[in-house]
Design a protein around this motif. Structure first.
Motif, PDB file in Angstrom:
ATOM      1  N   ASP A 151      52.666 -14.123 -32.317  1.00 47.97           N
ATOM      2  CA  ASP A 151      52.801 -14.627 -33.503  1.00 47.97           C
ATOM      3  C   ASP A 151      52.805 -13.616 -34.602  1.00 47.97           C
ATOM      4  O   ASP A 151      53.276 -13.991 -35.747  1.00 47.97           O
ATOM      5  N   MET A 152      51.861 -12.657 -34.056  1.00 51.28           N
ATOM      6  CA  MET A 152      51.301 -11.747 -35.509  1.00 51.28           C
ATOM      7  C   MET A 152      52.078 -10.128 -35.286  1.00 51.28           C
ATOM      8  O   MET A 152      51.749  -9.573 -35.957  1.00 51.28           O
ATOM      9  N   ARG A 153      52.818 -10.315 -34.392  1.00 53.21           N
ATOM     10  CA  ARG A 153      53.397  -8.913 -33.980  1.00 53.21           C
ATOM     11  C   ARG A 153      54.061  -8.192 -34.882  1.00 53.21           C
ATOM     12  O   ARG A 153      53.812  -6.948 -35.338  1.00 53.21           O
ATOM     13  N   ALA A 154      54.963  -8.971 -35.909  1.00 51.94           N
ATOM     14  CA  ALA A 154      55.498  -8.386 -37.035  1.00 51.94           C
ATOM     15  C   ALA A 154      54.596  -7.633 -37.861  1.00 51.94           C
ATOM     16  O   ALA A 154      54.734  -6.551 -38.532  1.00 51.94           O
ATOM     17  N   ARG A 155      53.662  -8.695 -38.375  1.00 50.48           N
ATOM     18  CA  ARG A 155      52.391  -7.887 -39.241  1.00 50.48           C
ATOM     19  C   ARG A 155      51.816  -6.906 -38.844  1.00 50.48           C
ATOM     20  O   ARG A 155      51.354  -5.811 -39.228  1.00 50.48           O
ATOM     21  N   MET A 156      51.407  -6.887 -37.517  1.00 52.30           N
ATOM     22  CA  MET A 156      50.774  -5.871 -36.673  1.00 52.30           C
ATOM     23  C   MET A 156      51.412  -4.638 -36.713  1.00 52.30           C
ATOM     24  O   MET A 156      50.928  -3.376 -37.203  1.00 52.30           O
ATOM     25  N   ASP A 157      52.861  -4.597 -36.373  1.00 52.63           N
ATOM     26  CA  ASP A 157      53.402  -3.440 -36.496  1.00 52.63           C
ATOM     27  C   ASP A 157      53.726  -2.976 -37.901  1.00 52.63           C
ATOM     28  O   ASP A 157      53.719  -1.650 -38.155  1.00 52.63           O
ATOM     29  N   TYR A 158      53.860  -3.753 -38.910  1.00 49.52           N
ATOM     30  CA  TYR A 158      53.889  -3.244 -40.165  1.00 49.52           C
ATOM     31  C   TYR A 158      52.436  -2.594 -40.650  1.00 49.52           C
ATOM     32  O   TYR A 158      52.629  -1.436 -41.273  1.00 49.52           O
ATOM     33  N   VAL A 159      51.366  -3.093 -40.510  1.00 47.06           N
ATOM     34  CA  VAL A 159      50.243  -2.468 -40.742  1.00 47.06           C
ATOM     35  C   VAL A 159      50.260  -1.304 -39.975  1.00 47.06           C
ATOM     36  O   VAL A 159      49.643  -0.014 -40.705  1.00 47.06           O
ATOM     37  N   LYS A 160      50.464  -1.107 -38.835  1.00 49.26           N
ATOM     38  CA  LYS A 160      50.573   0.321 -37.936  1.00 49.26           C
ATOM     39  C   LYS A 160      51.438   1.386 -38.841  1.00 49.26           C
ATOM     40  O   LYS A 160      51.199   2.374 -38.708  1.00 49.26           O
ATOM     41  N   ARG A 161      52.451   0.793 -39.210  1.00 45.42           N
ATOM     42  CA  ARG A 161      53.507   1.628 -39.694  1.00 45.42           C
ATOM     43  C   ARG A 161      52.987   2.205 -41.200  1.00 45.42           C
ATOM     44  O   ARG A 161      53.028   3.498 -41.352  1.00 45.42           O
ATOM     45  N   ILE A 162      52.338   1.468 -41.742  1.00 44.84           N
ATOM     46  CA  ILE A 162      52.041   1.754 -43.368  1.00 44.84           C
ATOM     47  C   ILE A 162      50.840   2.778 -43.017  1.00 44.84           C
ATOM     48  O   ILE A 162      50.664   3.703 -43.790  1.00 44.84           O
ATOM     49  N   ASN A 163      49.908   2.461 -42.129  1.00 49.33           N
ATOM     50  CA  ASN A 163      48.659   3.226 -42.079  1.00 49.33           C
ATOM     51  C   ASN A 163      48.980   4.453 -41.332  1.00 49.33           C
ATOM     52  O   ASN A 163      48.513   5.459 -41.615  1.00 49.33           O
ATOM     53  N   GLY A 164      50.031   4.619 -40.556  1.00 46.30           N
ATOM     54  CA  GLY A 164      50.888   5.949 -40.150  1.00 46.30           C
ATOM     55  C   GLY A 164      51.003   6.844 -41.109  1.00 46.30           C
ATOM     56  O   GLY A 164      51.113   7.944 -41.013  1.00 46.30           O
ATOM     57  N   ARG A 165      51.527   6.346 -42.251  1.00 44.13           N
ATOM     58  CA  ARG A 165      51.801   7.080 -43.448  1.00 44.13           C
ATOM     59  C   ARG A 165      50.789   8.137 -43.576  1.00 44.13           C
ATOM     60  O   ARG A 165      50.881   9.132 -44.253  1.00 44.13           O
ATOM     61  N   TRP A 166      49.371   7.543 -43.592  1.00 43.67           N
ATOM     62  CA  TRP A 166      48.177   8.399 -43.984  1.00 43.67           C
ATOM     63  C   TRP A 166      47.706   8.970 -42.584  1.00 43.67           C
ATOM     64  O   TRP A 166      46.361   9.589 -42.890  1.00 43.67           O
ATOM     65  N   GLY A 167      48.114   8.998 -41.457  1.00 41.01           N
ATOM     66  CA  GLY A 167      47.674   9.536 -40.421  1.00 41.01           C
ATOM     67  C   GLY A 167      46.545   8.618 -40.018  1.00 41.01           C
ATOM     68  O   GLY A 167      45.672   9.242 -39.098  1.00 41.01           O
TER      69      GLY A 167
END
Ligand code: SF4
Ligand code: SF4
Length: 170
Positions: A151-167
Motif C-alpha cells: 500500500d505504501m510502495r509509491a511513497r517509498m519509491d518516491y522518497v528513495k528517488r528524491i533522497n537519491g538526488r543527494w546520494g
C-alpha cells in the motif's frame, strides 16, 4: 519644515468608484471561467506519491515492521506526537517497539519522522481524513499505524528517488 502636498482626490476617487468597477469587472470575468470548487467529501482529494498524509509504519513482506525502536523519529518530531517504548527481541534486529503511539491530534504531517528514520520503517501515507469521537481514539497505536508495504510502495519509491538526488540511501 517639509510640507507634504497631497493630491486633491476627484469625486469618483472619493466615492471609491474605480475600485468598485475594477472589482465588478473581476467578478464578471470569473463568472465565465471554470469552477474550481470541490464537492468534498463526496469528491475526494487527488492523491499522488507526493501527498504527505498521516505517518504509518510499513509492514514488510515477512509480516514484521522494520522499526528497531531507535527513537530518532520521536526525537525529530517537532510536535512531540510520537511515543515509543522499546524492548529486546530474539529477532535479528535485537530491538523492537513494545509501544509505538502517534497522537494524530498533535501530528502536523511535517514528514520529519520519515526523514529521520534510518530503517525505512515509517513513511507518510496518503491518508488525510481524520475523525473520531474521542481524543483517546486519535492516539494511534501500532495496530492502527501498520500498513502493508504494497500500500505504501509509491511513497517509498518516491522518497528513495528524491533522497537519491543527494546520494542518500533511502
Ligand atoms: S509527521 Fe511530523 S508531526 Fe507527525 S509524527 Fe511525524 S515528525 Fe511528528
Ligand atoms: S520508526 Fe524508524 S526512526 Fe522511529 S524508532 Fe523506528 S527505526 Fe527509529
Amino acid at each position: 519644515m517639509v510640507v507634504v502636498q497631497r493630491r486633491k482626490l476627484t469625486l469618483a476617487e472619493r466615492l471609491y468608484l474605480p475600485e468598485v468597477f475594477r472589482g465588478l469587472a473581476i467578478t464578471f470575468r470569473k463568472m465565465f471561467q471554470p469552477r474550481v470548487t470541490r464537492q468534498y467529501p463526496e469528491e475526494g482529494l487527488p492523491k499522488t506519491e507526493v501527498t504527505r498524509g498521516q505517518p504509518r509504519l510499513v509492514v514488510k513482506d515477512d509480516g514484521n515492521i522494520a522499526c528497531v525502536s531507535c527513537g530518532l523519529c520521536e526525537a525529530a518530531c517537532p510536535a512531540y506526537a510520537i511515543t515509543i517504548d522499546g524492548q529486546e527481541t530474539d529477532r535479528f534486529i535485537e530491538r523492537e517497539p513494545e509501544r509505538f503511539d502517534i497522537d494524530m491530534l498533535r501530528c502536523i504531517l511535517c514528514g520529519f519522522c520519515e526523514e529521520a528514520c534510518p530503517k525505512d520503517a515509517i513513511f507518510m501515507s496518503d491518508e488525510l481524513e481524520l475523525a473520531d469521537y474521542s481524543r483517546r481514539a486519535l492516539v494511534y497505536d501500532m495496530d492502527k499505524l501498520k500498513r502493508p508495504a504494497s500500500d505504501m510502495r509509491a511513497r517509498m519509491d518516491y522518497v528513495k528517488r528524491i533522497n537519491g538526488r543527494w546520494g542518500v540511501e533511502a
